[in-house]
Enzyme design. Sequence first.
Site, PDB file in Angstrom:
ATOM      1  N   SER A   1      27.275  43.667  36.919  1.00 13.41           N
ATOM      2  CA  SER A   1      27.297  45.101  37.203  1.00 13.41           C
ATOM      3  C   SER A   1      26.403  45.826  36.212  1.00 13.41           C
ATOM      4  O   SER A   1      26.187  45.347  35.091  1.00 13.41           O
ATOM      5  CB  SER A   1      28.734  45.628  37.078  1.00 13.41           C
ATOM      6  OG  SER A   1      28.772  47.043  37.108  1.00 13.41           O
TER       7      SER A   1
ATOM      8  N   TYR B   1      36.387  46.581  31.730  1.00 17.88           N
ATOM      9  CA  TYR B   1      35.427  46.118  32.732  1.00 17.88           C
ATOM     10  C   TYR B   1      34.034  45.998  32.133  1.00 17.88           C
ATOM     11  O   TYR B   1      33.348  44.988  32.317  1.00 17.88           O
ATOM     12  CB  TYR B   1      35.420  47.102  33.901  1.00 17.88           C
ATOM     13  CG  TYR B   1      34.540  46.686  35.051  1.00 17.88           C
ATOM     14  CD1 TYR B   1      34.933  45.672  35.922  1.00 17.88           C
ATOM     15  CD2 TYR B   1      33.330  47.336  35.297  1.00 17.88           C
ATOM     16  CE1 TYR B   1      34.132  45.304  36.998  1.00 17.88           C
ATOM     17  CE2 TYR B   1      32.530  46.971  36.373  1.00 17.88           C
ATOM     18  CZ  TYR B   1      32.928  45.949  37.216  1.00 17.88           C
ATOM     19  OH  TYR B   1      32.135  45.583  38.273  1.00 17.88           O
TER      20      TYR B   1
ATOM     21  N   LYS C   1      31.900  42.491  31.784  1.00 18.95           N
ATOM     22  CA  LYS C   1      30.609  42.307  32.455  1.00 18.95           C
ATOM     23  C   LYS C   1      29.490  42.082  31.438  1.00 18.95           C
ATOM     24  O   LYS C   1      28.541  41.330  31.712  1.00 18.95           O
ATOM     25  CB  LYS C   1      30.298  43.510  33.343  1.00 18.95           C
ATOM     26  CG  LYS C   1      31.179  43.607  34.581  1.00 18.95           C
ATOM     27  CD  LYS C   1      31.050  42.375  35.475  1.00 18.95           C
ATOM     28  CE  LYS C   1      31.778  42.564  36.790  1.00 18.95           C
ATOM     29  NZ  LYS C   1      31.665  41.374  37.679  1.00 18.95           N
TER      30      LYS C   1
END
Length: 251
Positions: A141, A154, A158
């Site tokens: 991402s 998150y 990532k």
Amino acid sequence: MAEAKSDVCFQGKTALVTGVGKGIGRAIAVRLAALGVKVYGISRTQSDLDELRQEVASIGTRMVDIADWDATRKIVQDLGPIDLLVNNAGITNWTGFLDVTKQELDNMHDINFKAAFNISQVVAQGMVSRGTGGSIVNISSVAGQRAVPNHTCYCTAKAALDMLTMTLAYELGPHKIRVNSVNPTIVLTTLGRKGWSDPVKKANAIKKIPIGRLAEEEDVVEAAVFLLSDRASMINGALLPVDGGMIISCV
């Protein structure tokens, strides 16, 4: 002058795609199967796997929670030789840093990072032992490279996945194993459309994207298939943004 390549060719190849129950993972699995790849798909939800098999009967499915290190290793080992791997499975949350619990942090990193590490290790060991090379694509991402409010878990997971991509590319390259990642912005999967259905919220997100739209599933699928294919034979260790220019925006 070298002859131009036409359609991608995956003749005789076997792929493993994680998170095939819905969204991007499912779309990638379906596309690879349509291109003649023998596809195995992993999901933790049997009903999703059953629906996928109804859509494409040739896809072999396995149910496992990839947060379970040992169970996942056994399932992947039992699949046999894998030529192409897509580490797609992932989760997210909207918890602010001050409120994140240990369980949330563990879940995020277990699924978004450690599972990709675990599965890649098993698959790469097989690739090295056979001496046939292969290709690994991690679905990451832009959040691995840009800070996103209330996404500490998150973003850090990532970012770890992005560094895994680069370090594996360096270590496995001599074995003719290429490792790359696709780093999309917000993707309008079925879940994504629900999450970004508010027009104001959606407009604010689009303001940060020079091309003026959010990503579609197909945008990510095309990028992943390209990186898996021989057309990308000289691409290794790349973090490919599929974000309409969001990563370069100062907005």
